[in-house]
Design an enzyme around this catalytic site. Structure first.
Site, PDB file in Angstrom:
ATOM      1  N   CYS A 126       0.800  -1.226   0.000  1.00 30.12           N
ATOM      2  CA  CYS A 126       0.000   0.000   0.000  1.00 30.12           C
ATOM      3  C   CYS A 126       0.834   1.279   0.000  1.00 30.12           C
ATOM      4  O   CYS A 126       0.281   2.375  -0.070  1.00 30.12           O
ATOM      5  CB  CYS A 126      -0.930   0.005   1.202  1.00 30.12           C
ATOM      6  SG  CYS A 126      -1.963  -1.471   1.286  1.00 30.12           S
ATOM      7  N   HIS A 180      -2.696   8.340   5.788  1.00 30.89           N
ATOM      8  CA  HIS A 180      -2.925   6.986   5.288  1.00 30.89           C
ATOM      9  C   HIS A 180      -4.372   6.592   5.570  1.00 30.89           C
ATOM     10  O   HIS A 180      -5.021   6.006   4.706  1.00 30.89           O
ATOM     11  CB  HIS A 180      -1.944   6.026   5.946  1.00 30.89           C
ATOM     12  CG  HIS A 180      -2.011   4.634   5.427  1.00 30.89           C
ATOM     13  ND1 HIS A 180      -1.845   4.329   4.092  1.00 30.89           N
ATOM     14  CD2 HIS A 180      -2.228   3.452   6.065  1.00 30.89           C
ATOM     15  CE1 HIS A 180      -1.961   3.020   3.933  1.00 30.89           C
ATOM     16  NE2 HIS A 180      -2.196   2.467   5.111  1.00 30.89           N
ATOM     17  N   GLU A 231      -1.296   5.695  13.221  1.00 34.64           N
ATOM     18  CA  GLU A 231      -0.856   6.838  12.420  1.00 34.64           C
ATOM     19  C   GLU A 231      -0.963   8.135  13.217  1.00 34.64           C
ATOM     20  O   GLU A 231      -0.056   8.982  13.167  1.00 34.64           O
ATOM     21  CB  GLU A 231      -1.682   6.957  11.139  1.00 34.64           C
ATOM     22  CG  GLU A 231      -1.234   8.139  10.299  1.00 34.64           C
ATOM     23  CD  GLU A 231      -2.042   8.349   9.028  1.00 34.64           C
ATOM     24  OE1 GLU A 231      -1.576   9.080   8.137  1.00 34.64           O
ATOM     25  OE2 GLU A 231      -3.160   7.783   8.945  1.00 34.64           O
ATOM     26  N   LYS A 257      -9.181   8.463   1.445  1.00 34.51           N
ATOM     27  CA  LYS A 257      -9.703   7.097   1.296  1.00 34.51           C
ATOM     28  C   LYS A 257     -11.182   7.029   1.665  1.00 34.51           C
ATOM     29  O   LYS A 257     -11.889   6.100   1.262  1.00 34.51           O
ATOM     30  CB  LYS A 257      -8.903   6.119   2.147  1.00 34.51           C
ATOM     31  CG  LYS A 257      -7.487   5.849   1.653  1.00 34.51           C
ATOM     32  CD  LYS A 257      -6.812   4.795   2.520  1.00 34.51           C
ATOM     33  CE  LYS A 257      -5.404   4.444   2.029  1.00 34.51           C
ATOM     34  NZ  LYS A 257      -4.417   5.503   2.282  1.00 34.51           N
ATOM     35  N   HIS A 314      -9.446   2.538  -0.535  1.00 35.60           N
ATOM     36  CA  HIS A 314      -8.008   2.288  -0.438  1.00 35.60           C
ATOM     37  C   HIS A 314      -7.550   1.709  -1.768  1.00 35.60           C
ATOM     38  O   HIS A 314      -7.882   0.569  -2.106  1.00 35.60           O
ATOM     39  CB  HIS A 314      -7.743   1.331   0.707  1.00 35.60           C
ATOM     40  CG  HIS A 314      -6.295   1.174   1.049  1.00 35.60           C
ATOM     41  ND1 HIS A 314      -5.270   1.573   0.212  1.00 35.60           N
ATOM     42  CD2 HIS A 314      -5.679   0.662   2.157  1.00 35.60           C
ATOM     43  CE1 HIS A 314      -4.107   1.303   0.782  1.00 35.60           C
ATOM     44  NE2 HIS A 314      -4.330   0.755   1.964  1.00 35.60           N
ATOM     45  N   PHE A 323       1.432  -3.269   4.477  1.00 35.25           N
ATOM     46  CA  PHE A 323       1.726  -4.604   4.974  1.00 35.25           C
ATOM     47  C   PHE A 323       3.247  -4.783   4.995  1.00 35.25           C
ATOM     48  O   PHE A 323       3.964  -4.236   4.165  1.00 35.25           O
ATOM     49  CB  PHE A 323       1.132  -5.656   4.037  1.00 35.25           C
ATOM     50  CG  PHE A 323      -0.296  -6.024   4.321  1.00 35.25           C
ATOM     51  CD1 PHE A 323      -1.092  -5.261   5.154  1.00 35.25           C
ATOM     52  CD2 PHE A 323      -0.864  -7.145   3.739  1.00 35.25           C
ATOM     53  CE1 PHE A 323      -2.414  -5.605   5.409  1.00 35.25           C
ATOM     54  CE2 PHE A 323      -2.176  -7.504   3.985  1.00 35.25           C
ATOM     55  CZ  PHE A 323      -2.955  -6.734   4.814  1.00 35.25           C
TER      56      PHE A 323
END
Length: 787
Positions: A168, A301, A312, A333, A338, A397
């Site tokens: 991502c 994010h 975050e 998002k 996403h 990830f």
């Protein structure tokens, strides 16, 4: 920005393009997110039965790209379509045409994607399950590099072309690497961005992790319940500021700097306090010459999952300190979903356009403040703000974190200090190959001309030999696939060889990994049960390993390395691309030490893909062997190596990448691109071709690929008596690990042979991307025997 130091090249954004669920252009995307319009709705393009949700940020714009990258319209890869459409818009907005105002050789591509062409793989695997023969082009479109090379061919781009796969954070990593390419003077312009399309694997995987929301995601809200998936692409045209000024090109923003880090914590969850992400934010501020109080807006994010959003928010507080309480943190998002590997690019565009219009986009759907988050999410609609600089965060990830800093044109700031360039040296290495465990076994097999492997249904295949215990205990290996085990074992051995044993030294070490085919084993293990038993059959323990950077994340967790991390997937040149990226990170002072493994392992589906490609079913491949491998180098700044008294085995003098711009699975039969890469690498190193001690060629036994290299070498050497080594013709093609293989053998040749001298190493993808590296012996006589 008139006061930026002259030693740091300025890089600007000259055009942007996007295709998202908001529409088919960047301006439609911006109008939607600026006004808080949510474009997350029922998905129509995939069967949605059995998933945790039936909604997503689906692209409904139908415009097809002008460039035909396959031979017929029946075989298309949506992620490539999206990238080409967005790139057409970005180039049109810049007013530039590669090869006209700026030579094609001075343009490059940096392409980020999480899933690459996995939708094409799903089609192929579904056909196989039905006893049908898939079109071979389906397999050709699976590797992420196919998208990068389609972009290069579509616009005639002949400079550096690379694909970046940090899940991502891929789009943000592509921006970071493109910035380094321009600052290093290897290109004047870069087409940069990311793209991903919906896949059954992604919906089933996130459903299995129970991470999807039944309603549009509401990041940072107390009642948030998960993320919404999206698809699409965002693309930038980056220019050196000098080129932009010379051409009178538009300037939307300036890219000030970036920060990269590894969590080394968990395959899917972030560090709960945001420690790794905070290091990425701090690094971005330092590289841009910014103070925390300079930042008033962060495009977050913000996935909408409980753990990610609170981590975050904690990271922003850790990095900005007291200034965080006056900083807005919003998530686009909430309106498009996403976009995985495209998120960093599309959200980067939102950040740039926020600076242009002085409006910070909102977090749509925000309800009630969560004390675990607590920062200003800009609820509702966009907010007018005086913005000189802004940050864009993307975390992934495997614990791969990235932050990019942008500024509006004309904003005044102190600027980054001159970069402290230093030589890059090799202080450790390891090799796990079909020849055995260790570099000495590899050298002995090369000298003896050993050809490992055996026939597997018409394809000669050799498997790597290594002790799985080197990757960890049985319990630790339980959720590792073979590629991750190879990566950990190779990196552990390389660190030991380099004498990097202390916890502090390891924590300050980065990892940049190259892989040609990536985690196909895990993707098959996850997807094939879906064909018979539906989405519920997806194993949530396998899904985290389906991303290309999973192996790098496993290395970070197992070995405690937390410096800059990235994963490069430039096909059979992936390891060479990783060496180049690591070299640039070290040269520009982003780290003191980086592990650079290249790893590939075979699954039944991967080998089936090779057999299906016409190139490998022809007589030209009769002498070709595919071999697994895990080969790692430890690259280090020379000053850092001296300070800890490390043995230096080699110096990475230079590297260069060039593209044939011929298309997916195609290359220039005359070898023009490879010749340009070799000449550029030698020129950068200040070495004449005839001064080389040896060339370690890419040649592996594929006649249509080997002949162009031979022609290019004939022109380059022009009769000079320089030995050309072809180790892969006997040892086999270790897919993405070819450059690491040659580097270990070159060091072995200096240690075992009668001569020591500069070596040129060539690596090429099967789509006409070529990287050449100049490796020189250590400037002292201190060496160790190859292990």
């Amino acid at each position: 920005m008139e006061n930026m130091p002259s030693g740091v090249a300025r890089v600007v954004v000259s055009g942007v393009g996007a295709i998202t669920s908001q529409g088919g252009t960047a301006e439609e995307f911006w109008e939607g997110v600026r006004t808080g319009r949510v474009a997350i709705r029922p998905v129509r393009g995939l069967p949605m039965d059995g998933y945790q949700t039936a909604i997503g940020g689906e692209v409904t714009a139908t415009r097809k790209p002008a460039y035909a990258y396959t031979s017929h319209d029946g075989v298309r890869e949506p992620s490539v379509d999206f990238a080409l459409v967005a790139a057409e818009e970005a180039l049109g907005a810049s007013g530039l045409t590669p090869g006209v105002e700026i030579p094609a050789e001075r343009w490059g591509v940096a392409y980020g994607t999480c899933n690459g062409g996995w939708r094409s793989a799903e089609h192929a695997l579904r056909a196989r399950a039905a006893d049908e023969e898939p079109d071979w082009q389906r397999y050709a479109l699976v590797p992420p590099q196919a998208g990068a090379e389609a972009l290069g061919a579509a616009f005639g781009i002949k400079g550096p072309v690379l694909s970046v796969n940090t899940a991502c954070a891929s789009g943000a990593h592509a921006m970071a690497h493109a910035l380094e390419v321009i600052r290093a003077g290897r290109a004047d312009a870069m087409l940069v961005g990311g793209s991903d399309a919906f896949t059954e694997t992604a919906f089933a995987g996130f459903s299995g992790l129970e991470s999807l929301s039944a309603k549009p995601a509401a990041p940072y809200s107390r009642d948030r319940s998960g993320l919404s998936l999206g698809e699409g692409s965002g693309m930038f045209v980056l220019l050196s500021a000098d080129a932009a000024a010379r051409l009178g090109a538009p300037v939307l923003a300036e890219v000030l700097g970036y920060g990269l880090s590894a969590d080394g914590y968990h395959p899917t969850a972030p560090h709960p306090e945001g420690e790794g992400a905070a290091r990425a934010i701090r690094a971005a501020l330092a590289s841009a010459g910014l103070a925390p109080e300079d930042v008033r807006y962060v495009n977050g994010h913000g996935t909408g999952t409980p753990k990610n959003d609170s981590a975050e928010s904690g990271a922003v507080r850790l990095a900005l300190g007291e200034a965080a309480e006056k900083t807005a943190l919003s998530s686009t998002k909430s309106m498009v979903g996403h976009l995985l590997g495209a998120a960093g690019a599309v959200e980067g565009i939102a950040t740039v356009l926020a600076l242009r219009d002085q409006i910070a986009p909102p977090t749509a759907g925000f309800t009630e403040t969560d004390p675990q988050c607590g920062l200003d999410p800009i609820p509702g609609t966009g907010r007018p703000m005086d913005l000189d600089v802004a940050l864009s965060n993307n975390f992934a990830f495997g614990g791969a974190n990235a932050t990019v800093a942008y500024a509006r044109p004309g904003a005044l700031f102190e600027g980054p200090a001159d970069e402290d360039h230093d030589d890059v040296v090799v202080t450790g290495f390891s090799a796990l190959t079909a020849a055995g465990d260790g570099a000495e076994a590899l050298w002995q097999a090369f000298e003896a001309g050993t050809r490992p492997g055996a026939d597997e249904d018409g394809l000669r295949v050799a498997r790597a030999v290594f002790d799985p215990e080197a990757a960890g205990t049985r319990k630790e290996r339980r959720r590792m696939d073979r590629i991750s085990q190879l990566a950990i074992a190779a990196c552990r051995a390389a660190l030991e060889h380099a004498g990097v044993t202390g916890d502090d030294e390891r924590a300050a070490t980065g990892v940049v990994l190259g892989t040609g085919i990536g985690p196909v084993e895990s993707n098959e293990r996850f997807f094939l049960p879906l064909l018979t038993d539906g989405p519920a059959a997806g194993n949530p323990g396998v899904f985290p390993n389906t991303v290309y950077n999973a192996a790098a994340g496993q290395v970070a967790m197992a070995l405690g390395v937390k410096g800059p991390t990235s994963t490069l997937t430039s096909g059979h040149a992936a390891g060479a691309a990783a060496i180049g990226v690591a070299h640039d990170l070290l040269r520009s002072g982003r780290a003191d030490r980086i592990l650079v493994p290249a790893v590939d392992a075979f699954s039944p589906g991967a080998l089936d893909g090779y057999r299906t490609l016409p190139l490998f079913g022809s007589r030209s491949a009769a002498d070709y062997t595919l071999t697994e491998g895990g080969i790692a180098l430890v690259l280090e700044r020379a000053g850092a190596a001296r300070e800890r008294g490390a043995t230096v085995h080699a110096v990475v003098r230079s590297h260069a990448t060039a593209s044939d711009a011929a298309g997916v699975g195609r290359w220039d039969p005359a070898g023009d691109g490879l010749e340009r890469a070799m000449r550029a690498a030698l020129a950068d190193a200040g070495i004449a071709p005839g001064e080389l001690a040896e060339v370690w060629a890419n040649a592996a036994g594929l006649t249509p690929v080997d002949q162009p290299e031979a022609a290019a070498l004939d022109r380059l050497l022009d009769g000079a008596d320089v030995p050309v080594r072809t180790p892969k013709r006997s040892l086999g093609e270790p897919v993405g690990a070819g450059a690491q293989l040659a580097a270990v053998l070159a060091i072995g040749s200096w240690q075992h042979g009668p001569s020591r001298g500069d070596a040129l190493i060539n690596s090429s993808s099967l789509g006409g991307t070529h990287t050449s590296i100049v490796l020189s012996p250590a400037p002292t006589s201190r060496t160790e025997s190859a292990r």
